[in-house]
Motif scaffolding. Sequence first.
Motif, PDB file in Angstrom:
ATOM      1  N   CYS A 104     -35.716  63.215 -13.760  1.00 16.42           N
ATOM      2  CA  CYS A 104     -34.808  62.760 -12.699  1.00 16.42           C
ATOM      3  C   CYS A 104     -34.280  63.975 -11.938  1.00 16.42           C
ATOM      4  O   CYS A 104     -34.428  65.108 -12.375  1.00 16.42           O
ATOM      5  CB  CYS A 104     -33.674  61.903 -13.255  1.00 16.42           C
ATOM      6  SG  CYS A 104     -32.370  62.854 -14.042  1.00 16.42           S
ATOM      7  N   ASP A 105     -33.650  63.717 -10.814  1.00 19.67           N
ATOM      8  CA  ASP A 105     -33.221  64.808  -9.936  1.00 19.67           C
ATOM      9  C   ASP A 105     -32.052  65.608 -10.483  1.00 19.67           C
ATOM     10  O   ASP A 105     -31.750  66.690  -9.971  1.00 19.67           O
ATOM     11  CB  ASP A 105     -32.875  64.258  -8.553  1.00 19.67           C
ATOM     12  CG  ASP A 105     -34.125  63.963  -7.745  1.00 19.67           C
ATOM     13  OD1 ASP A 105     -35.197  64.466  -8.132  1.00 19.67           O
ATOM     14  OD2 ASP A 105     -34.030  63.236  -6.749  1.00 19.67           O
ATOM     15  N   PHE A 333     -23.360  58.478 -10.881  1.00 20.33           N
ATOM     16  CA  PHE A 333     -24.232  59.505 -10.301  1.00 20.33           C
ATOM     17  C   PHE A 333     -25.695  59.389 -10.742  1.00 20.33           C
ATOM     18  O   PHE A 333     -26.450  60.345 -10.626  1.00 20.33           O
ATOM     19  CB  PHE A 333     -23.724  60.923 -10.609  1.00 20.33           C
ATOM     20  CG  PHE A 333     -22.301  61.163 -10.199  1.00 20.33           C
ATOM     21  CD1 PHE A 333     -21.882  60.889  -8.906  1.00 20.33           C
ATOM     22  CD2 PHE A 333     -21.363  61.644 -11.098  1.00 20.33           C
ATOM     23  CE1 PHE A 333     -20.565  61.102  -8.517  1.00 20.33           C
ATOM     24  CE2 PHE A 333     -20.039  61.859 -10.722  1.00 20.33           C
ATOM     25  CZ  PHE A 333     -19.646  61.587  -9.427  1.00 20.33           C
ATOM     26  N   CYS A 334     -26.097  58.233 -11.265  1.00 21.30           N
ATOM     27  CA  CYS A 334     -27.497  58.078 -11.688  1.00 21.30           C
ATOM     28  C   CYS A 334     -28.276  57.440 -10.553  1.00 21.30           C
ATOM     29  O   CYS A 334     -28.343  56.217 -10.428  1.00 21.30           O
ATOM     30  CB  CYS A 334     -27.579  57.216 -12.947  1.00 21.30           C
ATOM     31  SG  CYS A 334     -29.291  56.993 -13.480  1.00 21.30           S
ATOM     32  N   ASP A 335     -28.870  58.274  -9.699  1.00 17.60           N
ATOM     33  CA  ASP A 335     -29.527  57.687  -8.534  1.00 17.60           C
ATOM     34  C   ASP A 335     -30.760  56.835  -8.860  1.00 17.60           C
ATOM     35  O   ASP A 335     -31.004  55.866  -8.151  1.00 17.60           O
ATOM     36  CB  ASP A 335     -29.788  58.713  -7.424  1.00 17.60           C
ATOM     37  CG  ASP A 335     -30.227  60.046  -7.928  1.00 17.60           C
ATOM     38  OD1 ASP A 335     -29.362  60.788  -8.420  1.00 17.60           O
ATOM     39  OD2 ASP A 335     -31.416  60.347  -7.839  1.00 17.60           O
ATOM     40  N   GLU A 338     -29.350  53.494  -9.487  1.00 15.70           N
ATOM     41  CA  GLU A 338     -28.764  52.978  -8.238  1.00 15.70           C
ATOM     42  C   GLU A 338     -29.845  52.518  -7.270  1.00 15.70           C
ATOM     43  O   GLU A 338     -29.698  51.508  -6.581  1.00 15.70           O
ATOM     44  CB  GLU A 338     -27.920  54.067  -7.568  1.00 15.70           C
ATOM     45  CG  GLU A 338     -26.658  54.412  -8.341  1.00 15.70           C
ATOM     46  CD  GLU A 338     -26.084  55.777  -7.961  1.00 15.70           C
ATOM     47  OE1 GLU A 338     -25.030  56.141  -8.519  1.00 15.70           O
ATOM     48  OE2 GLU A 338     -26.679  56.492  -7.136  1.00 15.70           O
ATOM     49  N   MET A 339     -30.949  53.283  -7.233  1.00 18.67           N
ATOM     50  CA  MET A 339     -32.025  52.946  -6.298  1.00 18.67           C
ATOM     51  C   MET A 339     -32.694  51.621  -6.654  1.00 18.67           C
ATOM     52  O   MET A 339     -33.220  50.941  -5.783  1.00 18.67           O
ATOM     53  CB  MET A 339     -33.089  54.055  -6.308  1.00 18.67           C
ATOM     54  CG  MET A 339     -32.678  55.328  -5.610  1.00 18.67           C
ATOM     55  SD  MET A 339     -32.476  55.133  -3.839  1.00 18.67           S
ATOM     56  CE  MET A 339     -34.182  55.111  -3.287  1.00 18.67           C
TER      57      MET A 339
END
Lengths: 381, 478
Positions: A104-105, A333-335, A338-339
């Motif tokens: 992950c990013d 903050f877990c994109d 969220e996406m």
Amino acid sequence: MSMEKIESLLKEFAEISEHPHRQIEAFKAEGKKVIGVLPYYAPEELVYAAGMVPMGIWGSNKKTISMAKEYCATFYCTIAQLALEMLLDGTLDDLDGLITPTICDTLRPMSQNFRVAMKDKLPCIFLAHPQQRKPAFGLQFTMDQYQHVKSELEKISGNTITDEALREAIKVYNRSRAARREFVKLAGEHPDAVSAVNRSGVLRAAWFMIKDDHTAKLEALNAELRALPACDWKGKKIVTSGIICDNPKLLQIFDENKIAIAADDVAHESRPIRVDAAETGDPMMALAQQFADQDYDILLYDEFSSQNRRGDFVVKQVKDSGAQGLVLFMQQFCDPEEMEYPYLKKALDAAGIPHIKLGVDQQMRDFGQASTAIQAFADVL
Amino acid sequence: MAKEVSPGVLALRKVVEDVYADARVAKKEGKLVGWSSSKFPCELAEAFGLNVMYPENQAAGIAANRDGEIMCKAAEDLGFDNDICGYTRISLAYAAGKRASRKVDLETGEYVINPNSGKPLKDENGKVVMGEDGKPVKDPKTMQPYTVLDDIHEIEALPDGREKDLRRAAIKPYRQMQMPQPDFVLCCNNICNCMTKWYENIARMCNVPLIMIDIPYNNTVEVHDTNVAYVRAQFDHAIKQLEELTGKKFDEKKFEEACANANRTASAWLRVCDYLQYKPAPYSGFDLFNHMADVVTARGRVQAAEAFEQLEKDLAEAVKTGKSTTPFPEKYRVMFEGIPCWPKLPNLFKPLKEHGVNVTAVVYAPAFGFVYNNMDEMVRAYYKAPNSVCIEQGVSWREGICKDNKVDGVLVHYNRSCKPWSGYMAEMQRRFTEDLGIPCAGFDGDQADPRNFNEAQYETRVQGLVEAMEANAENKEG
């Protein structure tokens, strides 16, 4: 008699899950080397096959971010930040190595922060999984990456990881995964015997125990649960989804409201144990294939991306498990989570499955708001 | 920031306009139009003569046109969290059919003017005219209609007639708000993994095929042969997918042409960037941000290469005559770290101008300089995107341009939209100061969502940086 046995086993798991450091100390006292394993999808089998103990590091519900601020801006998930915090504050000083995946990013730059912060102190083993994991070239890349992890682990352990040892490790892990899958099912069927808090303790302890020991205990627990009469559950049942939901204080709210967890789509619980590795043939290929077989995960590329396969999968999970709704623990903050939320919501709504999204992070200490939301949700189920 | 516009800059502007215009025409003619991530190997699509649009460039443009917030909010209403990258949110709202429109009065057919918009009216002496309420009077010529959110699917569902026509026409006319919807998407996740899910979401929303090139994060300065083999195999796979999509065979000649153009563009881009090494610099690094659109959208086109070569000539001339487009005397030189806050460019520029700070280095310079001689080198080039490289490579790139471009300090944008970029900046800052002896200052902002920028904090940080650079200069003199 059997309830007593169940309770005693659950208590043992809960103790271990709440005191990972005692586990590390005990392993070290036995002369074992311990490798920290960060999320996600690191091949723990390699650590086991090297004769070392893999120790899952999924942040902490008890720590506060302080020293990690030297490396991270505020908008990074607390799992990664608290892992760094524990590396910096001495909590994890007994580790002999650390595997840092980068899928992950947040984990991408964090792999650099871990390496820089642990320079001269702890070997950090870098791991980049491919997203094109299914085609032959993807399998090859996974094997190349795992080969790197393997040789770094060999350096730390001083042992060569033979194919035989790795095959043995795969067997141990397959058995562990099977036992955990069965436990998840049994816990969903017997919420009177396994509370949400205790369910989490069992699954969390798996990250802190040598799998043979965890499986032995768990198989004993499963046998007791299997022997129970069918449960006439008067409360509600839900499926949980998200990265992690292992805070006993939060889970207690579910127990208080008679909401049982029938199944989960959680990265810390069932997502990594859905598929097994082949016990014959090239064991490195078996591990690569196992990663390729992972699916329906917010972190992983879906080549059939114009469909909503993951949303449909979770809907099916809810239906198959007899749950009436879904609770999404949205890690702050877990994109990736969220996406994928809008399309999960779309699938749930289309199937008429109610859900709530609870914002969580590991520094939360007050669950008043969550409690109100969960109570209200129980009423609509 | 009024300045003389050189022929090179004009040519560069035209190149981007043409890319968008060509795609609009292609769409009308029923040809395929794709959307691509900025660092997808465009050479592959060029080989098939495909028209490709770039959502990152589009989102930056929408943000610079002050529609970032309304589009971000539209995405949030679709369920996308405001933690998600601002470009992604803008793009997903757009993919879903959302558009920033001018508010139109359906009865009169006229746009409804926002009385709070526009610039202050000035009298013949250049003084701001004050109204009776003690507030400056707005120049009616600069006043704009209210911005409202519309939806192309809603519009298309209307019966033919006046409302449909008016609402269609009210969608803002700038090119980024007029980009055709995609028939396919090209995703390369070298810059971030968010890209993977972003493009999957577009593919789902628009029900179009996705061609994926996965470039995992790299922990070493060199790119190992095993990594090259993985990505090379994906190039071959992507070519097959493009053949299926277009029904055409891969055109080797066109591909080589595109590669030659991309190399020529990249080399010219790097040489243009190098003009910032002059002291004083003939232009501001902020101008480079504007030219990025060309490198992103048109690097495989010969026109882009030619336009950068023209700009290079203009700059050579400017250096010879001692001219600069920077509208103030250059007192300090800094590197601007990160993507700019597009909706707040004037606010970013203001305190820099006040203190005589010129941006003479930006990380995008090396980040887009893809130069290669063969397919394997091309893989290696695409492997090295800003957020796919290890900290040592990242520091080395930046320290290289800091030294070459003679900077006195570094201004670091902690970009709320970009976790992979901002994630190791604190350590990088320490290294810049330790290795180069220059001060760094960080500020919080966002590449697209204006709500995440705090002007007061920014100004204070710039002031602090200037003081530190001043002290540094005094120490050196002393």
